[in-house]
Write a protein that holds these residues in place. Structure first.
Motif, PDB file in Angstrom:
ATOM      1  N   ASP A 159       0.982  -1.129  -0.029  1.00 30.25           N
ATOM      2  CA  ASP A 159      -0.194  -0.139   0.164  1.00 30.25           C
ATOM      3  C   ASP A 159       1.073   1.125  -0.028  1.00 30.25           C
ATOM      4  OD1 ASP A 159       1.078   0.202   2.805  1.00 30.25           O
ATOM      5  OD2 ASP A 159      -0.996  -0.552   3.326  1.00 30.25           O
ATOM      6  N   ASP A 160       0.285   2.449  -0.018  1.00 34.46           N
ATOM      7  CA  ASP A 160       1.046   3.765  -0.218  1.00 34.46           C
ATOM      8  C   ASP A 160       2.160   3.884   1.144  1.00 34.46           C
ATOM      9  OD1 ASP A 160      -0.135   4.202  -2.544  1.00 34.46           O
ATOM     10  OD2 ASP A 160      -1.742   5.558  -1.687  1.00 34.46           O
ATOM     11  N   VAL A 161       1.353   3.352   2.346  1.00 32.05           N
ATOM     12  CA  VAL A 161       2.218   3.397   3.370  1.00 32.05           C
ATOM     13  C   VAL A 161       3.607   2.781   3.385  1.00 32.05           C
ATOM     14  CG1 VAL A 161       2.594   3.020   5.845  1.00 32.05           C
ATOM     15  CG2 VAL A 161       0.501   4.321   4.974  1.00 32.05           C
ATOM     16  N   GLN A 164       6.219   4.133   1.030  1.00 28.05           N
ATOM     17  CA  GLN A 164       7.142   5.071   1.753  1.00 28.05           C
ATOM     18  C   GLN A 164       7.869   4.734   2.546  1.00 28.05           C
ATOM     19  OE1 GLN A 164       4.685   8.637   3.139  1.00 28.05           O
ATOM     20  NE2 GLN A 164       2.840   7.638   2.553  1.00 28.05           N
ATOM     21  N   LYS A 183       3.414   9.429   5.970  1.00 31.14           N
ATOM     22  CA  LYS A 183       2.117   9.964   6.063  1.00 31.14           C
ATOM     23  C   LYS A 183       1.006   9.196   5.188  1.00 31.14           C
ATOM     24  CE  LYS A 183       3.971  14.748   6.551  1.00 31.14           C
ATOM     25  NZ  LYS A 183       3.964  16.086   5.913  1.00 31.14           N
ATOM     26  N   LYS A 184      -0.353   9.156   5.623  1.00 31.54           N
ATOM     27  CA  LYS A 184      -1.388   8.781   4.858  1.00 31.54           C
ATOM     28  C   LYS A 184      -1.628   9.698   3.758  1.00 31.54           C
ATOM     29  CE  LYS A 184      -3.450   6.425   8.800  1.00 31.54           C
ATOM     30  NZ  LYS A 184      -4.761   6.403   9.507  1.00 31.54           N
ATOM     31  N   ASN A 185      -2.410   9.150   2.826  1.00 31.37           N
ATOM     32  CA  ASN A 185      -2.890   9.934   1.742  1.00 31.37           C
ATOM     33  C   ASN A 185      -3.653  11.330   2.117  1.00 31.37           C
ATOM     34  OD1 ASN A 185      -2.045   8.167  -0.296  1.00 31.37           O
ATOM     35  ND2 ASN A 185      -3.907   7.040  -0.291  1.00 31.37           N
ATOM     36  N   ASP A 186      -4.191  11.536   3.339  1.00 32.03           N
ATOM     37  CA  ASP A 186      -4.680  12.694   3.630  1.00 32.03           C
ATOM     38  C   ASP A 186      -3.811  13.765   4.416  1.00 32.03           C
ATOM     39  OD1 ASP A 186      -4.448  11.356   5.975  1.00 32.03           O
ATOM     40  OD2 ASP A 186      -6.694  11.213   6.617  1.00 32.03           O
ATOM     41  N   THR A 188      -2.130  12.828   7.262  1.00 31.86           N
ATOM     42  CA  THR A 188      -2.108  12.600   8.625  1.00 31.86           C
ATOM     43  C   THR A 188      -0.691  11.775   8.817  1.00 31.86           C
ATOM     44  OG1 THR A 188      -4.508  12.179   8.829  1.00 31.86           O
ATOM     45  CG2 THR A 188      -2.997  11.014  10.514  1.00 31.86           C
ATOM     46  N   ILE A 190       1.900   9.380  10.115  1.00 26.52           N
ATOM     47  CA  ILE A 190       1.834   7.539  10.951  1.00 26.52           C
ATOM     48  C   ILE A 190       2.717   7.742  12.078  1.00 26.52           C
ATOM     49  CG2 ILE A 190       2.255   5.302  10.426  1.00 26.52           C
ATOM     50  CD1 ILE A 190       0.091   6.379   8.557  1.00 26.52           C
ATOM     51  N   SER A 194       2.998   2.208  14.503  1.00 24.23           N
ATOM     52  CA  SER A 194       2.369   1.691  13.193  1.00 24.23           C
ATOM     53  C   SER A 194       3.694   1.455  12.119  1.00 24.23           C
ATOM     54  CB  SER A 194       1.394   2.762  12.766  1.00 24.23           C
ATOM     55  OG  SER A 194       0.215   2.852  13.852  1.00 24.23           O
ATOM     56  N   LYS A 198       4.256  -2.102  10.563  1.00 24.05           N
ATOM     57  CA  LYS A 198       4.468  -2.093   8.983  1.00 24.05           C
ATOM     58  C   LYS A 198       5.757  -2.635   8.439  1.00 24.05           C
ATOM     59  CE  LYS A 198       1.897  -0.670   6.411  1.00 24.05           C
ATOM     60  NZ  LYS A 198       0.627  -1.227   5.615  1.00 24.05           N
TER      61      LYS A 198
END
Length: 225
Positions: A159-161, A164, A183-186, A188, A190, A194, A198
């Motif tokens: 996923d995007d995270v 990254q 960061k998340k797509n919005d 935020t 991380i 977390s 990951k």
């Protein structure tokens, strides 16, 4: 008497061409033409399309004999030209390239009917590939098939995270430094816990012993550059 299957071979190494020719002689009685560059290969395919078309093209990906005047400087460009001109010919790649990212991109973007490795392209292998190609099926040699399967599985898990984290990890001396960067797509941020979770999951998914090994395997799979 049925017409012979017409096969075109494009490779800039004569020894490789000779090896493929020997394998083809063991497989059957074909009408085979060879060339050492992609420009000539494309012209041969185009000029014979309406009269005595080639049914199969076998091409390498890399050609070292290109010049400033070369229009198609490699197998990828040759395949693209054939696709763009909607020429009805089965395309098989015979190459030494096993890098997962390149293999994945060639198969995903150019959709060749076969992907064989020069080191393992004997009569049995090339004969089986021809059978599959003529049946409008696909054949990838075992090593390539395994790479694609593994890449597809990993791709689903990414996923995007995760991307990254894999890209940023080599740039920081400590994992803690990633907090505020990932960061998340919005937008935020991380949290560190977390990120560590990951990373742990990524090590499991990619069967990595540690974070250094994780980055090496991510590069091998073409997930990051």
């Amino acid at each position: 008497m049925a017409n012979k299957l017409r096969i075109l071979i494009a490779d800039d190494h004569q020894l490789v061409i000779q090896g493929i020719l020997c394998s083809l002689k063991e497989v059957g009685d074909f009408d085979v033409v060879t060339t050492n560059n992609c420009d000539t290969a494309f012209q041969l395919i185009k000029t014979s399309e309406k009269t005595t078309p080639f049914q199969i093209l076998f091409t390498d990906l890399s050609f070292d004999n290109t010049t400033e005047d070369t229009k198609l400087d490699g197998g990828e460009e040759l395949i693209k030209a054939i696709r763009n001109n909607e020429i009805d010919i089965k395309i098989g790649v015979i190459t030494g390239h096993t890098e997962t990212n390149r293999v994945y991109n060639v198969i995903s973007n150019l959709n060749p009917n076969a992907y064989l490795l020069k080191s393992k392209c004997d009569a049995k292998e090339i004969g089986f590939a021809i059978q599959k190609m003529l049946a409008s099926d696909f054949y990838y040699t075992h090593e390539i098939h395994q790479k694609i399967m593994r890449r597809n599985i990993v791709q689903i898990q990414m996923d995007d995270v995760a991307i990254q984290v894999l890209k940023e990890l080599p740039n920081h001396a400590k994992i803690g430094n990633l907090e505020g960067v990932i960061k998340k797509n919005d937008g935020t941020v991380i949290k560190l816990r977390s990120i560590e979770t990951k990373l742990a999951n990524l090590r499991i998914n990619l069967n990595a012993n540690n974070n250094t090994d994780l980055i090496l395997k991510a590069k091998e799979l073409g997930i990051i550059d």
